[in-house]
Design a protein around this motif. Structure first.
Motif, PDB file in Angstrom:
ATOM      1  N   SER A 529       0.779  -1.205  -0.007  1.00 48.57           N
ATOM      2  CA  SER A 529      -0.020   0.007   0.090  1.00 48.57           C
ATOM      3  C   SER A 529       0.961   1.143  -0.111  1.00 48.57           C
ATOM      4  CB  SER A 529      -0.911  -0.235   1.121  1.00 48.57           C
ATOM      5  OG  SER A 529      -1.778  -1.284   1.177  1.00 48.57           O
ATOM      6  N   LEU A 530       1.897   1.225   0.798  1.00 49.46           N
ATOM      7  CA  LEU A 530       2.854   2.426   0.885  1.00 49.46           C
ATOM      8  C   LEU A 530       3.476   2.754  -0.551  1.00 49.46           C
ATOM      9  CD1 LEU A 530       4.073   4.557   2.453  1.00 49.46           C
ATOM     10  CD2 LEU A 530       5.928   2.855   3.341  1.00 49.46           C
ATOM     11  N   LEU A 531       3.921   1.494  -1.281  1.00 47.35           N
ATOM     12  CA  LEU A 531       4.632   1.825  -2.210  1.00 47.35           C
ATOM     13  C   LEU A 531       3.691   2.238  -3.488  1.00 47.35           C
ATOM     14  CD1 LEU A 531       7.258  -1.417  -2.217  1.00 47.35           C
ATOM     15  CD2 LEU A 531       7.433   1.186  -1.632  1.00 47.35           C
ATOM     16  N   GLN A 532       2.417   1.589  -3.361  1.00 47.58           N
ATOM     17  CA  GLN A 532       1.425   2.069  -4.575  1.00 47.58           C
ATOM     18  C   GLN A 532       0.931   3.431  -4.508  1.00 47.58           C
ATOM     19  OE1 GLN A 532       1.496  -0.558  -6.718  1.00 47.58           O
ATOM     20  NE2 GLN A 532      -0.659  -0.422  -6.761  1.00 47.58           N
ATOM     21  N   VAL A 533       1.024   4.043  -3.111  1.00 48.77           N
ATOM     22  CA  VAL A 533       0.707   5.296  -2.915  1.00 48.77           C
ATOM     23  C   VAL A 533       1.860   6.334  -3.504  1.00 48.77           C
ATOM     24  CG1 VAL A 533       0.333   7.270  -1.087  1.00 48.77           C
ATOM     25  CG2 VAL A 533      -0.909   5.209  -1.025  1.00 48.77           C
ATOM     26  N   GLN A 534       3.111   5.847  -3.263  1.00 47.23           N
ATOM     27  CA  GLN A 534       4.305   6.714  -3.544  1.00 47.23           C
ATOM     28  C   GLN A 534       4.388   6.750  -5.356  1.00 47.23           C
ATOM     29  OE1 GLN A 534       5.395   8.566  -1.637  1.00 47.23           O
ATOM     30  NE2 GLN A 534       7.286   7.757  -0.895  1.00 47.23           N
ATOM     31  N   LYS A 535       3.902   5.559  -5.831  1.00 45.55           N
ATOM     32  CA  LYS A 535       3.739   5.378  -7.270  1.00 45.55           C
ATOM     33  C   LYS A 535       2.769   6.261  -7.894  1.00 45.55           C
ATOM     34  CE  LYS A 535       2.929   2.025 -10.966  1.00 45.55           C
ATOM     35  NZ  LYS A 535       2.561   0.510 -11.150  1.00 45.55           N
ATOM     36  N   TYR A 536       1.535   6.033  -7.335  1.00 42.13           N
ATOM     37  CA  TYR A 536       0.534   7.059  -7.884  1.00 42.13           C
ATOM     38  C   TYR A 536       0.428   8.303  -7.609  1.00 42.13           C
ATOM     39  CZ  TYR A 536      -1.143   2.375  -9.854  1.00 42.13           C
ATOM     40  OH  TYR A 536      -1.172   1.343 -10.321  1.00 42.13           O
ATOM     41  N   LYS A 542       4.038  13.868   1.943  1.00 39.68           N
ATOM     42  CA  LYS A 542       5.158  14.100   2.756  1.00 39.68           C
ATOM     43  C   LYS A 542       5.267  13.772   4.229  1.00 39.68           C
ATOM     44  CE  LYS A 542       7.554  16.322  -0.218  1.00 39.68           C
ATOM     45  NZ  LYS A 542       8.635  15.658  -1.060  1.00 39.68           N
ATOM     46  N   ASN A 543       3.951  13.363   4.582  1.00 40.79           N
ATOM     47  CA  ASN A 543       3.501  12.834   5.782  1.00 40.79           C
ATOM     48  C   ASN A 543       2.883  11.572   5.770  1.00 40.79           C
ATOM     49  OD1 ASN A 543       3.467  12.787   8.739  1.00 40.79           O
ATOM     50  ND2 ASN A 543       1.623  13.973   8.760  1.00 40.79           N
ATOM     51  N   ALA A 544       3.326  10.455   6.752  1.00 37.14           N
ATOM     52  CA  ALA A 544       2.819   9.116   6.459  1.00 37.14           C
ATOM     53  C   ALA A 544       2.231   8.944   8.005  1.00 37.14           C
ATOM     54  CB  ALA A 544       3.489   8.196   5.839  1.00 37.14           C
ATOM     55  N   VAL A 545       1.062   8.219   8.090  1.00 32.92           N
ATOM     56  CA  VAL A 545       0.476   8.035   9.520  1.00 32.92           C
ATOM     57  C   VAL A 545      -0.095   6.425   9.449  1.00 32.92           C
ATOM     58  CG1 VAL A 545      -1.173   8.488  11.297  1.00 32.92           C
ATOM     59  CG2 VAL A 545      -0.157  10.372  10.028  1.00 32.92           C
ATOM     60  N   PHE A 546       0.520   5.787  10.351  1.00 30.98           N
ATOM     61  CA  PHE A 546       0.031   4.425  10.141  1.00 30.98           C
ATOM     62  C   PHE A 546      -0.881   3.903  11.280  1.00 30.98           C
ATOM     63  CE2 PHE A 546       4.158   4.830   8.102  1.00 30.98           C
ATOM     64  CZ  PHE A 546       3.886   3.858   6.877  1.00 30.98           C
ATOM     65  N   LEU A 547      -2.012   3.478  11.254  1.00 33.00           N
ATOM     66  CA  LEU A 547      -3.004   3.041  12.168  1.00 33.00           C
ATOM     67  C   LEU A 547      -3.304   1.659  12.528  1.00 33.00           C
ATOM     68  CD1 LEU A 547      -5.698   5.849  11.388  1.00 33.00           C
ATOM     69  CD2 LEU A 547      -3.594   6.192  12.863  1.00 33.00           C
ATOM     70  N   SER A 548      -3.256   0.956  13.466  1.00 32.15           N
ATOM     71  CA  SER A 548      -3.427  -0.427  13.550  1.00 32.15           C
ATOM     72  C   SER A 548      -4.390  -0.671  14.957  1.00 32.15           C
ATOM     73  CB  SER A 548      -2.217  -1.124  13.628  1.00 32.15           C
ATOM     74  OG  SER A 548      -2.446  -2.512  13.713  1.00 32.15           O
ATOM     75  N   VAL A 549      -5.112  -1.420  14.903  1.00 29.35           N
ATOM     76  CA  VAL A 549      -5.982  -1.927  15.995  1.00 29.35           C
ATOM     77  C   VAL A 549      -5.585  -3.244  16.377  1.00 29.35           C
ATOM     78  CG1 VAL A 549      -8.225  -2.235  16.757  1.00 29.35           C
ATOM     79  CG2 VAL A 549      -7.812  -0.563  15.412  1.00 29.35           C
TER      80      VAL A 549
END
Length: 663
Positions: A529-536, A542-549
């Motif tokens: 997902s992170l690499l796909q966002v960088q690609k498209y 410039k800012n990434a937030v990771f959320l997990s439960v």
């Protein structure tokens, strides 16, 4: 409070906090309450098991003496062997876990499927017997009306059990105590009243044995006894409940579990054996519209309190009410242990993973609904007739008994050099193996043509479905592992410090474009997902937030230590994402929550991000299958779509990144 939340609060109760250190104490059961919730199945089976045994003897009534003794001995032997299982498997799991760990996964699957079917039949049988017992108070009720009442009671039990384990048991506690008192008085009076007739009973039994052997032959007599014994096989169906439900017992669980087994063994052996002898001594015969217990209680009440007296009528009414109500309590075993077997099977990928999830009341809600739905189907198929259900009943429980005893025998033989008491323990489980295997063979043989084949067919079909489910999960898991092996081993920016924490980066402004990733563990899906966002979206975010439960399910809801481990594991995985994103030149941070409802918790995290940043876009990954259908939707949760709907309704932009899977 919104109407939806208010309705849920009224019917299901207030949500529980899994992070509360005292929550395990609040929802767990002491030995006495466990005896009520888990032992009621076995004890309540004395309301129909001994009756079926006695009736199957036909005119050879005095042979019931042998069956009374055999019933009491069987209960004690099986209980002793299951006490050893509790000691060896203190985390619970019962027959499924024993067979899986000691005999292999195929044996575990057979045991688990058999238990699931048997617990569904337990609910149907107990509820149908409840209605039949209560109908005796009215002198008989048409079968069609009994069916309607049975269906209604199952629905009521479903709603009662989704509120919580301890709540359901405490509500039914007075019923259990009332049954114990009334039936203890009945059995003691029935046996004590005729204690002087014991020599005559022994002589009559000897004459009955000799006459039966002369008429049917020795093997014919043995076959008659075995058939009668197998028809009462439902008497033993609740004995495995404690080992299956150890998770709900108060610490120390092993001691609580073994004490509960002792309560069960004493109460059931005395009640079942005592009732069979009381039928014989009181000369009870079947009356249309009444159970044998009802006839017995009426006769003994008339002898003790006077025929037609108000006291006798009141005692009969109270006893039958307690009996019918206890049968309803006995159905609890199906709702307590059936969902736990399903959750253990879900953890091993035999059934959809959603069966391992806990509701906000900390119960396996999906399993409760499935067990209740299956019981409704059985009642509709059989028309709510006890005579039909009892033929289908108890086959599976002896299959599970046999596999469990075999597994324990294998274990004690393997550890004979390390365990000094292996010989005594092997003897206990060995006797249990011979006993349960013999009963299984006899039960299947005697019941198969009469309708037992339906149980075999249902269980076999469930096993086939489980094999297909696991094969699907294995195929998807293999593909995901390949992605993990490639993507999670990409070069890192810099390692975390010795404590596992990632050094904090400089804060960014609220107006910075922020990519928010909803992740579950550190795996190939999250990195993809992170690499796909960088690609498209090159150089945009410039800012990434990771959320997990960290989801509290039946696998980790076993104590405060397990919850703490879940928190640490979730944070460790998020730190790895942060490290990876910083290696791509992004500012990165993470946030986490622990709870039972994944959807509600993730939405709360997203709201928190929106309060900190003005331009967030939320990204979630979803496995996409080329032939998407009801099966794939059932096996793989639809959380990304549900999250997207919730967030978009609140004005938060959400994008689902598809991950194509070909299996």
């Amino acid at each position: 409070m919104p109407l939806k939340d208010l309705t849920k609060r009224v019917f299901l109760g207030k949500s529980r906090d899994p992070l509360d250190p005292s929550v395990f104490h609040k929802v767990s059961l002491v030995a006495f309450l466990a005896w009520v919730g888990l032992g009621a199945d076995g004890l309540s089976s004395s309301c129909y098991g001994p009756e079926e045994t006695f009736i199957a003897l036909g005119t050879h009534r005095h042979l019931a003496v042998f069956l009374a003794l055999a019933t009491a001995v069987t209960v004690i032997l099986i209980s002793a062997s299951y006490s050893q299982i509790i000691q060896l498997f203190p985390s619970g799991g019962g027959g499924y876990l024993v067979a899986s760990r000691l005999l292999g996964r195929p044996a575990g699957l057979v045991s688990g499927a058999a238990l699931v079917v048997d617990y569904a039949m337990t609910i149907a049988m107990q509820v149908a017997a409840t209605v039949a017992a209560l109908s005796s108070l009215a002198g008989g009720v048409p079968q069609s009306r009994q069916l309607v009442w049975s269906l209604g009671l199952v629905v009521a039990l479903i709603f009662l059990n989704v509120r919580g384990v301890k709540e359901s048991v405490q509500i039914l506690l007075p019923i259990f105590v009332l049954f114990l008192i009334t039936h203890l008085l009945v059995i003691l009076f029935g046996l004590g009243r005729h204690v002087t007739a014991v020599p005559e009973l022994a002589a009559a039994t000897r004459r009955e044995w000799n006459g039966t052997v002369a008429t049917l032959g020795l093997w014919g007599t043995i076959a008659l006894l075995l058939r009668a014994f197998s028809m009462g096989g439902g008497t033993y169906t609740g004995l495995e409940a404690v080992s299956n439900g150890l998770q709900v017992l108060r610490e120390p669980r092993v001691r609580t579990g073994r004490r509960t087994m002792t309560y069960m063994a004493i109460s059931l052996s005395f009640t079942a054996g005592g009732l069979i002898l009381s039928y014989l001594l009181t000369d009870v015969h079947r009356v249309q519209g009444l159970t044998l217990n009802a006839v017995l209680i009426q006769k003994l009440s008339a002898e003790a309190l006077g025929a037609g007296s108000a006291w006798a009528s009141s005692f009969v009414w109270l006893s039958l009410l307690a009996e019918g109500a206890l049968l309803l309590v006995g159905a609890q075993a199906g709702f307590l242990d059936g969902p736990r077997v399903l959750s253990n099977m879900a953890i091993d990928s035999w059934v959809p993973h959603r069966f391992s999830l806990l509701s906000e009341r900390l119960v396996t809600q999906n399993g409760v609904f499935v067990m209740g739905g299956a019981a409704l189907g059985i009642l509709l198929y059989t028309g709510g007739s006890i005579d039909v259900i009892v033929v289908m009943y108890s086959i599976n429980v002896f299959l599970t008994f046999t596999l469990s005893q075999l597994g324990m025998c294998v274990h004690w033989w393997q550890v004979r050099r390390e365990e000094s008491s292996w010989g005594r323990r092997l003897a206990i489980n060995g006797v249990g193996l011979i006993l349960t295997a013999t009963i299984l063979v006899v039960t299947v043989f005697m019941k198969f043509r009469e309708g037992g084949w339906v149980t075999v067919l249902i269980t076999g079909s469930l096993i086939g479905i489980c094999v297909l489910v696991r094969r699907h999960y294995s195929s998807v898991g293999l593909l995901m592992k390949r992605a993990d092996d490639v993507l999670t081993t990409l070069p890192r920016y810099r390692p975390a410090d010795s404590s596992g924490a990632v050094p904090k980066a400089e804060p960014v402004s609220r107006n910075t474009p922020t990519a928010v990733f909803l992740v579950s563990g550190f795996n190939g899906l999250g990195i993809h997902s992170l690499l796909q966002v960088q690609k498209y979206f090159p150089r945009y975010f410039k800012n990434a937030v990771f959320l997990s439960v960290g989801v509290v399910d039946s696998a980790n809801f076993k104590g405060a230590d397990e919850i703490e481990n879940l928190k640490k594991e979730t944070e460790r995985d998020l730190n790895r994402y942060v490290e990876f994103a910083r290696g791509l030149g992004m500012h990165a941070e993470h946030h986490q929550r622990i709870g039972t409802d994944l959807l509600d918790e993730i939405v709360e995290l997203c709201r928190g991000v929106k309060e900190r940043y003005d331009r967030p876009i939320f990204f979630a990954s979803k496995l996409i299958f080329p032939d998407d259908n009801l099966v794939t939707r059932a096996l793989h949760n639809q959380t990304p779509f549900a999250v997207q709907r919730r967030l978009q309704f609140e004005g938060l932009q959400t994008v689902i990144l598809p991950i194509q899977v070909h299996v």
